[in-house]
Design a protein around this motif. Structure first.
Motif, PDB file in Angstrom:
ATOM      1  N   ARG A  25      31.700 -33.582 -97.625  1.00 53.68           N
ATOM      2  CA  ARG A  25      31.331 -32.492 -96.736  1.00 53.68           C
ATOM      3  C   ARG A  25      30.570 -33.018 -95.517  1.00 53.68           C
ATOM      4  O   ARG A  25      29.642 -33.804 -95.646  1.00 53.68           O
ATOM      5  CB  ARG A  25      30.441 -31.507 -97.470  1.00 53.68           C
TER       6      ARG A  25
ATOM      7  N   SER B  46      40.100 -28.896 -98.850  1.00 56.48           N
ATOM      8  CA  SER B  46      39.157 -27.763 -98.840  1.00 56.48           C
ATOM      9  C   SER B  46      39.561 -26.670 -97.858  1.00 56.48           C
ATOM     10  O   SER B  46      39.657 -25.501 -98.214  1.00 56.48           O
ATOM     11  CB  SER B  46      37.764 -28.232 -98.448  1.00 56.48           C
ATOM     12  N   GLU B 170      25.026 -20.158 -97.011  1.00 58.11           N
ATOM     13  CA  GLU B 170      24.308 -21.352 -97.460  1.00 58.11           C
ATOM     14  C   GLU B 170      22.951 -20.908 -97.987  1.00 58.11           C
ATOM     15  O   GLU B 170      22.274 -20.088 -97.379  1.00 58.11           O
ATOM     16  CB  GLU B 170      24.096 -22.317 -96.286  1.00 58.11           C
ATOM     17  N   TYR B 177      26.724 -29.546-100.848  1.00 49.56           N
ATOM     18  CA  TYR B 177      27.724 -28.536-101.187  1.00 49.56           C
ATOM     19  C   TYR B 177      27.160 -27.166-100.890  1.00 49.56           C
ATOM     20  O   TYR B 177      25.957 -27.002-100.720  1.00 49.56           O
ATOM     21  CB  TYR B 177      28.081 -28.615-102.682  1.00 49.56           C
ATOM     22  N   ASN B 178      28.036 -26.154-100.894  1.00 51.61           N
ATOM     23  CA  ASN B 178      27.553 -24.789-100.781  1.00 51.61           C
ATOM     24  C   ASN B 178      27.032 -24.365-102.150  1.00 51.61           C
ATOM     25  O   ASN B 178      27.785 -24.259-103.119  1.00 51.61           O
ATOM     26  CB  ASN B 178      28.695 -23.875-100.327  1.00 51.61           C
ATOM     27  N   ASN B 179      25.716 -24.132-102.248  1.00 48.07           N
ATOM     28  CA  ASN B 179      25.086 -23.924-103.548  1.00 48.07           C
ATOM     29  C   ASN B 179      25.587 -22.677-104.274  1.00 48.07           C
ATOM     30  O   ASN B 179      25.761 -22.690-105.486  1.00 48.07           O
ATOM     31  CB  ASN B 179      23.572 -23.843-103.375  1.00 48.07           C
ATOM     32  N   THR B 181      28.473 -21.289-104.100  1.00 54.24           N
ATOM     33  CA  THR B 181      29.804 -21.527-104.645  1.00 54.24           C
ATOM     34  C   THR B 181      29.699 -22.355-105.925  1.00 54.24           C
ATOM     35  O   THR B 181      30.404 -22.094-106.909  1.00 54.24           O
ATOM     36  CB  THR B 181      30.688 -22.245-103.609  1.00 54.24           C
ATOM     37  N   LEU B 182      28.804 -23.346-105.942  1.00 55.21           N
ATOM     38  CA  LEU B 182      28.590 -24.150-107.150  1.00 55.21           C
ATOM     39  C   LEU B 182      28.154 -23.254-108.300  1.00 55.21           C
ATOM     40  O   LEU B 182      28.632 -23.369-109.424  1.00 55.21           O
ATOM     41  CB  LEU B 182      27.529 -25.221-106.904  1.00 55.21           C
ATOM     42  N   THR B 231      35.902 -25.489-107.560  1.00 54.49           N
ATOM     43  CA  THR B 231      34.539 -25.254-107.088  1.00 54.49           C
ATOM     44  C   THR B 231      34.120 -26.309-106.083  1.00 54.49           C
ATOM     45  O   THR B 231      33.597 -26.013-105.015  1.00 54.49           O
ATOM     46  CB  THR B 231      33.548 -25.269-108.268  1.00 54.49           C
ATOM     47  N   ALA B 235      33.265 -25.598-102.345  1.00 50.44           N
ATOM     48  CA  ALA B 235      31.865 -25.805-101.961  1.00 50.44           C
ATOM     49  C   ALA B 235      31.723 -26.964-100.989  1.00 50.44           C
ATOM     50  O   ALA B 235      30.724 -27.085-100.293  1.00 50.44           O
ATOM     51  CB  ALA B 235      31.015 -26.053-103.201  1.00 50.44           C
ATOM     52  N   SER B 242      32.988 -21.611 -97.228  1.00 54.15           N
ATOM     53  CA  SER B 242      32.782 -21.829 -98.661  1.00 54.15           C
ATOM     54  C   SER B 242      33.766 -20.896 -99.331  1.00 54.15           C
ATOM     55  O   SER B 242      34.836 -20.684 -98.794  1.00 54.15           O
ATOM     56  CB  SER B 242      31.340 -21.520 -99.054  1.00 54.15           C
TER      57      SER B 242
END
Lengths: 366, 432
Positions: A25, B46, B170, B177-179, B181-182, B231, B235, B242
């Motif tokens: 990312r 992604s 976010e 990562y996008n939290n 989404t995790l 995921t 993410a 996301s």
């Protein structure tokens, strides 16, 4: 049993951690955007998203883009929207181009106001967006606009209509009908306003009469630029207004609709009025030579595509592309720097010279 | 019983609909892998997964409603027009009266419900075939869209765009990562494990055959691997993107409707009506009410789909919704529903819709023109259903049987022995 399930979960967690470690990312490409400061690799991918193949012009433009970009050393991805689900198709195609990492995306929009999400995503991914022929509305994401001067096109059409009627019948009042393009196309209103800027003074003076009284662009619109819709409307106009009166002229925004209008009038067994057009479609050029359609506009697609590819080349080299209008084209949230090309009116009088350099149309004028 | 057979029975129930579904999942995985190779890894990238979800979520939402309509033995041709109609109403309301966007969404759903009640009334209480009622609706509401919008494109405000173009925000520490989404992925993993554990416990409590341990592990491990992979992809995309909000709406709807159609009396009534309306009515199913609600529900979902599309496009236009009904119907049939009604599942339709979506997306990534994409999609629809019809005629019960046959030494051509059906209690043939 629980033991094994637990092991499964653990394995999953480990996999997750392992993958986390190699997160790719970044927002480096998001920040880069299209400052066109540095340029990009000479063999980059250039995306071209065009509307459905409803007129010859788009098919020709697609071929010219494919060949032109290849000659210039780029990889190209030229796509047309499908004929039924046009908007959604085009949205998906633009997203796909972004995914493939296109550096410049040229868009001939199907619906100029429904692409903001994709255009902004393209911009965020670092691509430059050029609106081709139709200005993309309501978004900051569009960088350049390249097109023929469409207000001028309308003015030329209005003038041609007046000239044509005068040549046939020296004295007014003249009965005319007005047609405009699809209301979801940004250009329709520009053509119409251009033509009306010439016709309105004559209408006010009573020299030109709109027989049906339908002068509002909402009444004259032709949905989807479809020939069948124009033909249907002309059929009704002939029945409602011209059973006894003669129709002297029809303002038609393009050739496809002009031919539909001529078909309708012929079908009703009425004398042919002066009908304007635009796009230099082969059938209409033949029709002009045969003396049926009065005029068309030569907006040579070759020049437009050439200009667009020149812009792409400039961007590739890191130069700012040439523009000649930075005031007129406001898309709702920003004024888009534009390059406008000059259109040319074509009637039977100048048809031979006008297409002398066109390999497809020149033989038709002989 | 061979291991292959055991696996198939335990994982997918071994009946027509479920086996067909397995065939579709198999096809989906195959298509994804095929395009992953053909596009040099772009398919599972992604950015592409994000756009895939936001591009097709509204079609899949329509497929949920369409599945129930088709199971009940009807068809709905008006969904695209209703979506366009609601879209323009909502856009206009926000533009002319500056109503806040969340209120506008409620108005949109209410308009959808009103339209649904109108169509449901004609279908259920007057008895006009749904084909006719919705054909009329298709024209009616398309005309309504042009009438209200003057065939014009009407932009919508920024806030409204969340439902179509928004992403999980976010939050929390910077993990790369996008939290959120995790977190969502983690919840799904836990749900998969808990579900399997409870299923085993139930079977043990009921003194039924507990599925072999190795099958349970596969049943847990495979989805978890998929979820973890997805995921991380969602993410880990470009910052600012996301998991799409429209995907979450879709996910919630799938869970709710899968539960309703599988585990509630009302949901089972739909299958009963579609299987044999007369018999269902004699057994006490309120035929009219079921038909009414199914048609109404479809229109509400169409309204939602229309609003999501408008939000994604940032404007409502005169060409919205054209051809959506056909995409939704295709998804439902590819996903294993029977043309005559009474058979089909929500999850099957979603898989069917995804097959079409991945196919479309993959071909676009390869730069195949939309003309050829349409030809290919048409052929896929025809072949998917034809293969199944053919297999039924042959007395075999599905795609999966013919896929598996070359690998089996004993190769029996007869349908599964009735014993197998006996062991299936607690599982319904259409569940899944």
């Amino acid at each position: 049993m629980r033991n094994i399930l637990a092991r499964g979960v653990a394995a999953g967690a480990i996999a997750l951690l392992a993958l986390t470690a190699c997160s790719q990312r970044s927002d480096s490409n998001a920040g880069g955007s299209a400052d066109s400061g540095k340029g990009f690799a000479a063999n980059s991918l250039i995306g071209v998203a065009l509307p459905a193949k409803t007129s010859q012009n788009w098919v020709l433009a697609g071929d010219l883009f494919t060949n032109g970009l290849k000659e210039a050393g780029f990889q190209s991805d030229v796509q047309y929207a499908g004929s039924s689900t046009t908007v959604a198709d085009q949205q998906a195609q633009i997203s796909a181009m972004v995914t493939k990492g296109a550096k410049v995306i040229v868009i001939g929009a199907t619906d100029a106001a429904q692409l903001s999400t994709q255009v902004e995503a393209a911009k965020a991914a670092g691509a430059t967006v050029i609106a081709y022929d139709r200005l993309i509305k309501n978004t900051q994401g569009v960088d350049y606009y390249v097109a023929y001067d469409n207000f001028k096109v309308g003015q030329l059409q209005g003038q041609a209509l007046l000239d044509g009627m005068k040549a046939k019948k020296p004295k007014g009042p003249y009965n005319i009908e007005l047609f405009s393009g699809s209301s979801d196309d940004n250009n329709s209103a520009v053509f119409f306003d251009g033509a009306m800027s010439v016709l309105k003074p004559q209408i006010d003076a009573g020299d030109v009469v709109v027989g049906s009284g339908q002068t509002d662009i909402k009444q004259t619109a032709t949905d989807g630029w479809k020939a069948e819709n124009a033909q249907r409307r002309m059929d009704s106009l002939v029945t409602s207004t011209y059973t006894s009166k003669t129709l002297d002229g029809v303002l038609s925004p393009n050739d496809t609709l002009a031919r539909a209008i001529i078909t309708s009038v012929k079908g009703a067994g009425k004398p042919l009025p002066v009908v304007t057009g635009q796009d230099s479609e082969a059938e209409s050029v033949k029709s002009i030579v045969a003396g049926e359609q009065y005029s068309t506009i030569n907006k040579d697609t070759r020049n437009l595509v050439k200009q667009t590819i020149q812009m792409v080349k400039d961007l590739q080299a890191g130069k700012a592309p040439q523009v000649n209008d930075t005031k007129s084209y406001n898309n709702g949230v920003k004024v888009v720097p534009s390059y406008l090309l000059k259109p040319l009116i074509v009637t039977k009088a100048n048809v031979v010279e006008a297409y002398a350099n066109d390999p497809n149309l020149a033989p038709l004028t002989k | 019983m061979s291991r292959v057979k055991e696996l198939r029975k335990s994982l997918f129930g071994g009946r027509t609909s479920n086996a067909r579904q397995f065939g579709m999942i198999f096809t989906l995985v195959a298509i994804v892998l095929l395009f992953q190779i053909l596009t040099n890894g772009l398919t599972l990238n992604s950015g592409n997964l994000v756009s895939l979800v936001s591009q097709y979520s509204y079609i899949l939402i329509l497929a949920i409603g369409m599945l129930m309509v088709i199971v009940a033995g009807h068809i709905d041709l008006s969904v695209g027009s209703i979506a366009a109609f609601v879209g323009i109403v909502v856009a206009k309301v926000m533009q002319d009266y500056s109503i806040p966007w969340f209120l506008a969404i409620l108005i949109g759903l209410a308009v959808g419900a009103a339209i649904g009640a109108w169509q449901g009334f004609w279908v259920a209480y007057v008895g006009v075939p749904a084909f006719i009622v919705t054909l009329a609706g298709m024209m009616l509401f398309r005309g309504g869209n042009q009438f209200i919008g003057n065939a014009d494109t009407v932009p919508v405000p920024e806030g409204f765009r969340i439902i179509g173009a928004g992403f999980l925000p976010e939050a929390g520490p910077n993990t790369g990562y996008n939290n959120l989404t995790l977190l969502l992925g983690l919840l799904l993993c836990v749900a998969v494990v808990v579900r399997e554990w409870r299923a085993r416990r139930t079977r043990r409590e009921m003194a039924a055959d507990v599925t072999p341990m190795w099958i349970s592990v596969i049943r847990v491990a495979v989805p978890i691997v998929v979820v973890v992979f997805a995921t991380l992809r969602f993410a880990g995309g470009r910052v600012g993107t996301s998991f799409p909000v429209s995907g979450i709406i879709l996910g919630v709807l799938v869970l709710i409707y899968a539960f309703v159609t599988r585990n509630t009396a009302g949901g089972r009534h739909i299958y009963a009506v579609g299987g044999n309306a007369r018999a269902a009515e004699l057994s006490g199913v309120k035929l009219k009410r079921v038909n009414f609600l199914v048609m109404m529900n479809m229109s509400v979902l169409a309204a939602l789909a229309g609003m999501i599309f408008v939000a994604r496009s940032a404007a409502s236009g005169p060409q919205d919704g054209i051809g959506w009904e056909l995409d939704a119907i295709a998804a439902v049939f590819i996903g294993g529903a029977a043309v005559s009604g009474g058979l089909g599942t929500i999850s099957g339709s979603i898989v069917g819709g995804l097959v079409m979506a991945v196919l479309n997306n993959g071909l676009q990534l390869m730069g195949v023109g939309s003309d050829r994409v349409q030809i290919i999609k048409g052929l896929v629809l025809l072949l998917a259903v034809a293969l199944d019809v053919y297999n039924k005629k042959q007395g075999r019960f599905s795609i999966i049987e013919s896929l598996m046959r070359p690998f089996r030494r004993d190769a029996p051509t007869a349908p599964a022995p009735p014993v197998a059906a006996g062991q299936e209690h607690g599982k319904s043939p259409v569940a899944g």
